[in-house]
Every structure is written in structure tokens, then in C-alpha cells.
Scaffold this active site. Structure first.
Site, PDB file in Angstrom:
ATOM      1  N   ASP A 227      42.410  14.179 -10.446  1.00  0.00           N
ATOM      2  CA  ASP A 227      42.987  15.157 -11.119  1.00  0.00           C
ATOM      3  C   ASP A 227      42.246  16.246 -11.746  1.00  0.00           C
ATOM      4  OD1 ASP A 227      45.683  16.019 -12.571  1.00  0.00           O
ATOM      5  OD2 ASP A 227      44.575  15.611 -14.278  1.00  0.00           O
ATOM      6  N   GLU A 287      42.326  17.378  -6.475  1.00  0.00           N
ATOM      7  CA  GLU A 287      43.279  18.519  -7.001  1.00  0.00           C
ATOM      8  C   GLU A 287      42.477  19.645  -7.063  1.00  0.00           C
ATOM      9  OE1 GLU A 287      46.257  20.059 -10.305  1.00  0.00           O
ATOM     10  OE2 GLU A 287      44.531  18.825 -10.946  1.00  0.00           O
TER      11      GLU A 287
HETATM   12  C1  NOJ Z   1      47.423  18.323 -12.711  1.00  0.00           C
HETATM   13  C2  NOJ Z   1      48.533  17.469 -12.876  1.00  0.00           C
HETATM   14  O1  NOJ Z   1      49.205  17.511 -11.413  1.00  0.00           O
HETATM   15  C3  NOJ Z   1      49.460  18.000 -13.706  1.00  0.00           C
HETATM   16  O2  NOJ Z   1      50.874  17.640 -13.537  1.00  0.00           O
HETATM   17  C4  NOJ Z   1      48.757  17.725 -15.185  1.00  0.00           C
HETATM   18  O3  NOJ Z   1      49.701  18.236 -16.189  1.00  0.00           O
HETATM   19  C5  NOJ Z   1      47.637  18.287 -15.246  1.00  0.00           C
HETATM   20  N1  NOJ Z   1      46.647  18.150 -14.387  1.00  0.00           N
HETATM   21  C6  NOJ Z   1      46.860  17.762 -16.573  1.00  0.00           C
HETATM   22  O4  NOJ Z   1      46.584  16.687 -16.087  1.00  0.00           O
END
Ligand code: NOJ
Ligand code: CA
Length: 563
Positions: A227, A287
Site C-alpha cells: 500500500d 500500489e
Molecule cells: C491506498 C488504498 O488503496 C486506499 O484505499 C487507502 O485509503 C490508502 N492507501 C491509505 O492506506
């Protein structure tokens, strides 16, 4: 690999299997398991509720493994299901090595994983590395005093007088700094105040987080989706970000995130995480929000030693059915040197059936988009419900919004509830997701758009997805072939070949609402054939003639070509 020292066989067995793991290939060309796999993202709150409290859970996921298997899924990525106060619906983790009781127990996890394994499905966990919850024991200790053992596990700074230490704003609205009255210092949070950033410059944090990955590998998981990797490090000098003209959707000044995102130090951490992943035959999915291919390339690592699967979000920035724009994006990513990773929807992005839909042909367009990214070179990550053409169900009143950014940013930012609604299993109340009250409402369209109904309809989006996944599991050209763009000046029809040795697959996608006629001369590509052998199409009839291929509006045609 031959393990020497026969007498030490027991001692070295672990080492040998770890060393072997990193070279396990699924074919003679050295492809790794994740290159031939189809991944499927599950938002656990919304997939299947086994105990009727309105919230999905691990036993619910376990009960749907046969469905996933029959769909053709090889790995599921489960968004965070760890203990959490759920401020950001799990992305605020209060214990990295457990399961939130609302989702079940570790025993449920083990059972689900074992059942998945029996079906050849691997489990990928979400690793929320940048921040923990403010309710994590680490942060509770950290905020307890300026001299506490874990004070330096987070980012504490003095203010400038009573103002924040610098001008950084949170991507979720407001300042990225919160004053903690007890100790009189500010702590930093790129996301909500309840998500304090961990201090990755502290070796103790680094070690504790690496231990978390080892703990889950030991439990059997096949990798992590990392993430918010962009946000791991901040400028030690804490310089102000350059301010840009205008404001964001929360009314905060726009900034270039020069000093608090994408710092080079992140690559050192990724290389280290990769070493641990390789020892476990595991995959790291990133991500990775990148503005161009040169940024994306960096995440693969200079020596392909960072992320195996950085997600290509640039693909999701093509916001209309435009063959020239898709061609540009595909070519760019294809030339990046790494293995592409395509995504068209997720829990933060409006569902693709709506993003590309015209309101009248959304199911045809859902089929078109599925046929596009599931036939490209690379690994696809599906989002639950995409395979039935599920649409967003956005809140229409502020008081109904659950996602905090939707409440803060209303009406400009409605939050992400719309793309997170319950999976639509059948046409019974609440789409068969729960017999309780679902945590988010199911749209009325569920009566037709649901797994059970679509399973019975040979022309449904679900059956097209099933056909596509079956094809990409068995067809060499789709698995490993090159991507060759065709008819590059056609503004309406996106066509390409996937070419592998003496075989090729032709993919033709009519992205327009008008019938189109296309022709192909594939001699320069080494295939002087006159006809394709139809593998899959959304049209009732298709001749496969390469000189006159007629396409209905939004039609998909996929055919094989031999030398
Ligand atoms: C990316 C995640 O996909 C999202 O849903 C989240 O709110 C943020 N990172 C913070 O962790
Ligand atoms: Ca439940």
C-alpha cells in the site's frame, strides 16, 4: 539444485527449499507463477457475509472459492482484514499479525487459505507499510511521552510556534500534521490523522515491518500488495512543498508533493523486501501511482530486483473509449522492460463499467474492457464484481456517506462507497450477500446484474470473462506472446496481435457505437493467412475473414492465426 553434505540434510533442507523457491519457473522460458496467473482483488467487507451482520468475512470468502476457481482465478488479493478501528476501512491497522474479529479469526484465515490451496488459489495480503492506526500499540506508546521507547517510530516534530512544522497537506484533506496536546508536538500523517506515518528511517521500524512479512510468509501467503509505497519517506530537512495555483477538492492549496512522496530511499526498502519475497517464492505488487513510464520503470528496479508487479495506473487514466489513447498507453508500458500489470478498477477507482459506459451499452462496454486488458501481455488484476459488469452505487446524500473523504469533500468528492458495494450473487434480497442489513446499499440493477442470472445466460458478461480466462490459461500466444499493434491509424477499432512462435491471436475491439469494417494484412508480421479461426466473439456470427471483418457496435472479436 543438489544439496551437498548429505549428512546435514535436515539442517539445510530449509535453506535449499528457500533457494529453490526463487528460481521456480512454470515453463522452459523461465516464467514465474505470477506471470501466468490471474489475480482477483477482494474487498472483504463486501464480498460475502457468512454470519449476517451485514459485513463480509473470511468464511464468506471461503464459501465462494468454488466460484472463483470456476471463474479462472489463480490468486486473490484481500484488502486489509487485520484488526482495525476501520476509520479507513482496514487501511488503519492496529495489529499486523491478526485478523479483525469482524472478519473472523486466524483459524478461519488458515482454513480459508488451505481450502484455496486445494483449488490452486494463492492468497496475497495487503501490506499497509506507510502508516499504522493511531490505536496500534506502537503509536499508543509513541504518543505517551517524548521519551517513550517507540517515540521515534513515528514522525514527531515541533511546530513553528503554534503552526505546523511545514506546509505539507494530507491527501485526505487538511494539514498533514496533528498537534498532540499531551506532549506538545505534531505528528505527521499523509492520510487521516488516525493513520500516523511510521518512521522508516528508524531501523527498529524497518525490522519490525520486515518481521511482519516473514510472519505471513510462514503462514503460507504468496505475496503482498504494498500500500502507498510512494509515501514511505519524507525529506529529512522537512522543506515546504512548492505551492501550485488553485485548491484541491477539499479546498486545500494544491502542492507539488516534491518533499513527501517518491523519495529515492523507498527503492532500498523495496530491494530488501524483494530479497525476502524471493526466499518465499512470493510476489510483490505495488500500489504505484506513476506519472510516466520512466517512473514506473524505477519500481521494477534497475536490475529487476524490486517489485515484480508494479501496477500500471496510467492505464486507468485513459478515461474514454479511445483506441489511440489506449494504443499509446499499452505501447509505453510494453516498452518499459518489465512485466506489465493491468488493472481497470479497484476499491479507490470508479468501476470501469461506469467510467467507460454510455448508460445504454454498459454491459457491452464491460465486455469490451475485459476483453482488452485480459488479452494484453502481462498480468491482470481483476476487481470483484467486474466480471458481472457491476456498476457504482454512489451515495446521493451526504448523510449516507461512509467513506470519511466523501463527508469532508462533499459534494466535489463523494468518497469511494460507490465502488465498494456488496458483491451481487443472485436476485434474492441484498443480492444474496447477506440476510442482515448490508453495510452499503446494493443498487436496484442487481436483479439482472448478478452471478446466478449471468451464469445461465451464455451471452452474459460473466460468461465472456469465463471464456477469456479459460483462453488465457491455455493459449501460449495470450500467455507469453509479444504485443504487436495493428491498424494504428484506426480511430474506432483497437486491434493487435499476440504473437508467439508460429501462433498468433488477433484481438479486434470496436470501441465505437457504430458498426465498423476492418481488414488486416498480417504478412509483414509473418502470418500471410486469409482467415482467423474464431476463438471468442460477442457477435452472433463472424466469418473470421481478414480482408472483411464486420464488427457490430462495441463488438469483440478474438481469433487464432497460424502460419
Ligand atoms: C491506498 C488504498 O488503496 C486506499 O484505499 C487507502 O485509503 C490508502 N492507501 C491509505 O492506506
Ligand atoms: Ca459478517
Amino acid at each position: 539444485m543438489l544439496c551437498k553434505f548429505a549428512g546435514l540434510v535436515l539442517l539445510v533442507a530449509g535453506f535449499c527449499s528457500a533457494a529453490l523457491a526463487q528460481t521456480q519457473a512454470v515453463d522452459a522460458e523461465g516464467h514465474q507463477w505470477w506471470q501466468h496467473a490471474v489475480f482477483y482483488e477482494i474487498y472483504p467487507r463486501s464480498f460475502m457475509d457468512s454470519n449476517n451482520d451485514g459485513i463480509g468475512d473470511l468464511n464468506g470468502i471461503a464459501s465462494k472459492l468454488d466460484y472463483l476457481k470456476s471463474l479462472g482465478v489463480d490468486a486473490i488479493w484481500i484488502t486489509p482484514c487485520y484488526p482495525s478501528p476501520q476509520v479507513d476501512f482496514g487501511y488503519d491497522v492496529s495489529d499486523y499479525e491478526n485478523i479483525d474479529p469482524m472478519y473472523g479469526t486466524l483459524a478461519d484465515f488458515d482454513r480459508m487459505q488451505e481450502e484455496a490451496k486445494q483449488r490452486g488459489i494463492r492468497i496475497i495480503m495487503d501490506f499497509v507499510m506507510n502508516h499504522s492506526s493511531d490505536q496500534h500499540a506502537w503509536f499508543i506508546d509513541s504518543r505517551s511521552s517524548r521519551t517513550s521507547a517507540k517515540r521515534d517510530w513515528y514522525m514527531w516534530h515541533d511546530g513553528k510556534g503554534s503552526s505546523e512544522p511545514n506546509n505539507w497537506v494530507s491527501t485526505f484533506g487538511g494539514a498533514a500534521w496533528t498537534m498532540d496536546a499531551k506532549t506538545g508536538q505534531f505528528y505527521y500523517h499523509y492520510f487521516y490523522p488516525q493513520q500516523p506515518d511510521l518512521n522508516w528511517r528508524n531501523p527498529a521500524v524497518h525490522d519490525a515491518m520486515f518481521d511482519v512479512t516473514r510472519w505471513w510468509y510462514k503462514r503460507g501467503v504468496a505475496g503482498f500488495r504494498l500500500d502507498a509505497v510512494d509515501t514511505l519517506f519524507e525529506d529529512p530537512a522537512m522543506r515546504d512543498n512548492p505551492v501550485l495555483p488553485g485548491t484541491d477538492k477539499f479546498g486545500d492549496p494544491l502542492e507539488e508533493n516534491l518533499y513527501n512522496t517518491k523519495l529515492p530511499e523507498v527503492h532500498v526498502v523495496l530491494r530488501d523486501l524483494r530479497k525476502v519475497a524471493d526466499q518465499n517464492n512470493a510476489v510483490l505488487i505495488g500500489e504505484t501511482w506513476t506519472k510516466d513510464v520512466s517512473e514506473l520503470k524505477q519500481y521494477y528496479g534497475e536490475h529487476s530486483d524490486e517489485l515484480q508487479m508494479p501496477m500500471d495506473f496510467m492505464f486507468t487514466t485513459v478515461n474514454r473509449l479511445s483506441p489511440p489513447e489506449f494504443r499509446r498507453q499499452i505501447a509505453a508500458v510494453d516498452s518499459a522492460g518489465g512485466w506489465p500489470v493491468f488493472v481497470i478498477s479497484n476499491h479507490d477507482i470508479v468501476r470501469s463499467a461506469v467510467r467507460y459506459g454510455d448508460g445504454q451499452n454498459n454491459q457491452a462496454i464491460a465486455k469490451l474492457m475485459g476483453s482488452l486488458y485480459l488479452t494484453l501481455r502481462g498480468t491482470p488484476i481483476m476487481y470483484y464484481g467486474e466480471e458481472i459488469g457491476m456498476e457504482n452505487n454512489d451515495p446521493t446524500r451526504k448523510e449516507d456517506v461512509k467513506d470519511p473523504i466523501g463527508r469532508v469533500g462533499w459534494p466535489m468528492e463523494k468518497g469511494r462507497d460507490g465502488e465498494r458495494t456488496p458483491m451481487q450473487w443472485d436476485d434474492s434480497p441484498n443480492a444474496g450477500f447477506t440476510r442482515g442489513t448490508p453495510w452499503l446499499p446494493v443498487p436496484l440493477s442487481y436483479k439482472n446484474v448478478n452471478v446466478a442470472s449471468e451464469m445461465k445466460d451464455p451471452a452474459s458478461t460473466l460468461n465472456l470473462y469465463r471464456g477469456l480466462l479459460a483462453l488465457r490459461h491455455e493459449n501460449h500466444a495470450l500467455l507469453d506472446g509479444d504485443y504487436v499493434a495493428l491498424n494504428q491509424s484506426d480511430p474506432n477499432v483497437l486491434s493487435y496481435l499476440r504473437r508467439y512462435k508460429n501462433e498468433a491471436v488477433l484481438v479486434v475491439l470496436n470501441m465505437s457505437s457504430q458498426p465498423q469494417e476492418v481488414s488486416f494484412d498480417l504478412t509483414p508480421q509473418g502470418f500471410p493467412a486469409k482467415n482467423a479461426n474464431t476463438l471468442l466473439t460477442t457477435m452472433k456470427t463472424a466469418t473470421g475473414s481478414l480482408s472483411h471483418l464486420s464488427l457490430e457496435p462495441f463488438a469483440v472479436y478474438i481469433g487464432s492465426i497460424s502460419k
